[in-house]
Write a protein that holds these residues in place. Structure first.
Motif, PDB file in Angstrom:
ATOM      1  N   ALA A  61     -40.702  -0.153   1.197  1.00 42.89           N
ATOM      2  CA  ALA A  61     -40.657  -1.170   2.360  1.00 42.89           C
ATOM      3  C   ALA A  61     -40.993  -0.301   3.609  1.00 42.89           C
ATOM      4  O   ALA A  61     -39.851   0.473   4.016  1.00 42.89           O
ATOM      5  CB  ALA A  61     -39.037  -1.648   2.544  1.00 42.89           C
ATOM      6  N   ASN A 110     -30.949  -4.055   0.739  1.00 40.78           N
ATOM      7  CA  ASN A 110     -32.419  -4.910   1.480  1.00 40.78           C
ATOM      8  C   ASN A 110     -32.474  -6.166   0.714  1.00 40.78           C
ATOM      9  O   ASN A 110     -32.464  -6.191  -0.628  1.00 40.78           O
ATOM     10  CB  ASN A 110     -33.085  -4.099   1.582  1.00 40.78           C
ATOM     11  N   GLU A 117     -38.329   0.775   6.180  1.00 37.24           N
ATOM     12  CA  GLU A 117     -37.419   1.668   5.933  1.00 37.24           C
ATOM     13  C   GLU A 117     -38.030   2.912   6.061  1.00 37.24           C
ATOM     14  O   GLU A 117     -37.403   4.088   5.979  1.00 37.24           O
ATOM     15  CB  GLU A 117     -36.768   1.451   4.739  1.00 37.24           C
ATOM     16  N   GLU A 147     -34.555  -0.899  -7.178  1.00 34.52           N
ATOM     17  CA  GLU A 147     -35.545  -1.748  -6.598  1.00 34.52           C
ATOM     18  C   GLU A 147     -35.746  -2.884  -7.396  1.00 34.52           C
ATOM     19  O   GLU A 147     -35.688  -2.840  -8.581  1.00 34.52           O
ATOM     20  CB  GLU A 147     -36.701  -1.094  -6.215  1.00 34.52           C
ATOM     21  N   PHE A 192     -38.323  -8.703   5.993  1.00 38.11           N
ATOM     22  CA  PHE A 192     -37.270  -7.649   5.639  1.00 38.11           C
ATOM     23  C   PHE A 192     -35.847  -8.232   5.880  1.00 38.11           C
ATOM     24  O   PHE A 192     -35.512  -8.846   6.787  1.00 38.11           O
ATOM     25  CB  PHE A 192     -37.655  -6.354   6.747  1.00 38.11           C
TER      26      PHE A 192
END
Length: 709
Positions: free
Chosen positions: A284, A616, A287, A546, A373
């Motif tokens: 991402a 996230n 980040e 993830e 996001f």
């Protein structure tokens, strides 16, 4: 009355003053009652459990009778003598009685004794303070050692053997616990313990557990030192220096002569990395490291330590890197143009010095007006007020080590390799501690790759082929050296992580790090296989999970939390488990009859106490439940939490909790929260009942169970 030392774990050297079962007042009342009732068995037990109180109480009784010139306390004195002799098989109190009879008329001697007693009490207090505060500066320890030695000599001078023994015991403990303990410290502890034993023996006080523990410790320590002397002699005969320590103790004696040193050659990465071993490097871009720039105004990349570099923005689509903070135009000499857009393309290469001899590479990302996001679309497009540029390292350096290609990656993007302390770079975070105000240091690691093998964290202990080496930098990181380990002293075992969570959530990486001499032994255990590592203790450091790609990306970082140390013994296999069941933790705050639930304190805990943070795209949309017992019996839903559902709400909360800023999007808020609302949820919890958080099916973790409080 002496201050009692707070024990901080199992003692190597036992201190009798620390282990009384009751307070002195409780002891005195018990003795009065037991003597009055002639309850000999209970009196013996009371004396055995409280020898320090017994000595002090008996001493007071004798002095009282001597001062009054009567024997008002004779019955209790004789009862205590008999109970002591039964408990410890010694006539210690008779010895103390004779000593008191001798010194009672010597006011100077009594004053010296009194002064030493007060000094001993202060010494205990100082020792207790330094232990509780984990004082690592040797100066205060050496000062306490000197003053305690004087106290011991004062007791020896006046002839009080019990207190002399106690002072010597404390002296031995100081020599044992001093930071950076040396061989001389160990020898001093042995001498102090021998004095402790001799003084105790002089007054027939050798049958209690403390005498036996200290005698056993002293004998064992003497045996250890004898074995170490033999080992040192053996090493010296093999060619090792007498003062060898640290990493050198595990290497061949001529390791420096055998060291292979290879220069490092810069290479820009051609394709993106799946992850970095750093909290700011992953899939991402929002980040990544970020910097806010204004048009034609150089902005320092403060995190970057390899050189003083600044980002320059034209106010449109042009970007550059300059080493001169006075330059304001992309057309000026010495500015390296870089590419920054909302599509990740080839990395940009630029120079770190004016002579263009040192290179570096980064990916730069600029958001658009609908950047997904944290589950919402955010407007991060450049405007007249400036632009936020996110960056990630694309730099690597390659060494040829006897025909093996070894590649190093600057995963933490600070321009430095071979950093000795992953916490020393100064990165802190507000999502790992107890709440948004709790700032916690977090580690950042660089990466490496041996040949075509998998990427691994950059550590000091590496295996090339069938042999282990200690790796270190040369010429300020311009080259790298590999020194061979000695298999006779360098022992290994294996360590393996078992993932107990959903298979699609297996960690991308999971780092463990050694302690002591192997504090820079760092390994990635995410593949679930057994990894050979140097024998020693290891702790979880950092990991990542993830799921999904692009706009559907969900992720979380793994931190140790309360996970325990993993011991790897030579030649043995160590295993541990992470993952589910996952539970929702939070800080419980009481306001009158209500519980105030601050969502920014919510943490997801795993099987071994590890923490999953920076969640996230899957903030826990939990139910707030109250139950009659701590096993959840009779639980009823009393509130609900939801993910932040708009950029307006996100930025409003971020402006209030500035230490977190945009990271507030990792957390839920009370259902129905609107911009400007208080996000603290207040719940009525009847007395004696418990509150918890639960989610039946989190988008990333699945079921999240409650921790009842």
């Amino acid at each position: 009355m002496r201050a009692l030392l707070t024990l901080l774990g199992l003692l190597a050297i036992a201190l009798p003053a620390t282990a009384q079962k009751v307070s002195y007042d409780e002891f005195a009342r018990a003795v009065d009652e037991q003597v009055r009732l002639n309850d000999t068995k209970r009196l013996v037990r009371t004396v055995r459990d409280n020898p320090v109180h017994t000595v002090g109480h008996f001493q007071g009784l004798v002095l009282s009778d001597l001062n009054s010139r009567r024997d008002d306390n004779l019955t209790q004195r004789n009862a205590l003598k008999a109970a002591w002799e039964e408990a410890f098989r010694g006539r210690t109190l008779d010895q103390l009685d004779r000593w008191l009879q001798l010194v009672a008329s010597d006011s100077s001697r009594l004053r010296s004794y009194d002064s030493a007693k007060q000094a001993l009490s202060r010494a205990y207090q100082e020792f207790n303070r330094m232990k509780s505060e984990a004082v690592t500066d040797r100066g205060p320890w050496d000062a306490l050692r000197r003053s305690t030695e004087e106290i011991a000599r004062a007791f020896e001078s006046v002839g009080h053997k019990i207190d002399a023994a106690e002072a010597c015991g404390l002296l031995a403990r100081i020599c044992t616990d001093v930071p950076g303990r040396t061989l001389d410290d160990r020898k001093a502890a042995i001498v102090a313990l021998q004095r402790f034993l001799d003084h105790r023996k002089d007054w027939d006080y050798t049958e209690d557990v403390y005498y036996q523990q200290n005698l056993s410790y002293m004998k064992a320590e003497e045996e250890r030192m004898k074995a170490e002397d033999a080992e040192a002699a053996k090493r010296e005969a093999e060619g090792y220096r007498g003062d060898i320590k640290g990493a050198d103790a595990f290497l061949l004696p001529n390791a420096n002569d055998l060291e292979v040193v290879a220069p490092l050659t810069f290479e820009a990465l051609k394709k993106g990395k799946e992850f970095d071993y750093c909290i700011r490097g992953n899939s991402a871009p929002l980040e990544w490291w970020g910097v806010r720039a204004l048009a034609n105004t150089p902005t320092a990349l403060a995190w970057f330590k390899g050189a003083d570099i600044h980002l320059l923005w034209s106010g449109s689509t042009g970007f550059g890197i300059t080493r001169d903070p006075a330059i304001t135009s992309l057309d000026a000499p010495g500015v390296d143009e870089v590419q920054a857009s909302n599509r990740i393309k080839d990395p940009s290469v630029f120079h770190l010095d004016n002579d263009a001899t040192r290179h570096y590479a980064m990916w730069f990302f600029v958001g658009g007006d609908q950047e997904p996001f944290q589950g919402i679309n955010q407007n991060l497009a450049p405007s007249e007020n400036g632009v936020t540029v996110f960056y990630r390292s694309a730099a690597s350096w390659v060494a040829d080590v006897n025909g093996t290609k070894v590649t190093f990656f600057d995963d933490n993007a600070n321009g430095l390799l071979f950093e000795e302390d992953p916490f020393g770079v100064g990165l802190t975070d507000h999502n790992v501690g107890t709440g948004p105000d709790d700032e916690v240091k977090v580690p950042t690691f660089d990466g490496m790759q041996i040949g075509r093998g998998p990427r691994q964290p950059l550590g000091a202990w590496v295996k090339l082929g069938d042999s282990w080496y200690h790796m270190r930098s040369h010429e300020n990181g311009a080259s790298v050296g590999f020194r061979p380990c000695n298999p006779e002293y360098f022992k290994t075992g294996t360590i393996q992580m078992h993932w107990k969570g959903p298979r699609n959530l297996e960690p991308m990486f999971l780092l463990v790090r050694g302690e002591g001499d192997f504090e820079m032994a760092v390994f990635d255990l995410a593949d679930g296989k057994a990894h050979e590592v140097p024998a020693g203790n290891y702790r979880i450091q950092f990991g990542r999970i993830e799921s999904g790609k692009g706009p559907r990306l969900m992720s979380a970082n793994i931190f140790p939390g309360s996970a325990e140390v993993i011991e790897v013994k030579p030649g043995e296999a160590a295993e541990f488990s992470l993952g589910g069941p996952f539970r929702l933790d939070f800080a419980k705050q009481t306001e009158g009859a209500q519980v105030a639930l601050q969502p920014l304190t919510i943490r997801i805990r795993g099987l071994s106490g590890e923490i999953y943070s920076h969640v996230n795209g899957a903030a826990p949309e939990a139910e707030v439940v109250v139950a009659r017992s701590d096993n959840g019996r009779g639980a009823r839903v009393v509130g609900e939490l939801q993910a932040i559902d708009s950029a307006e709400l996100l930025f409003g909360i971020a402006n209030k909790f500035t230490k977190l800023g945009g990271q507030v999007g990792y957390y839920p808020v009370p259902h129905g929260t609107k911009p400007g609302d208080d996000i603290v949820l207040r719940i009525d919890v009847p007395e004696g009942q418990f509150i918890g958080l639960q989610e039946k099916k989190n988008k990333l973790f699945g079921k999240l169970d409650a921790i009842w409080k």
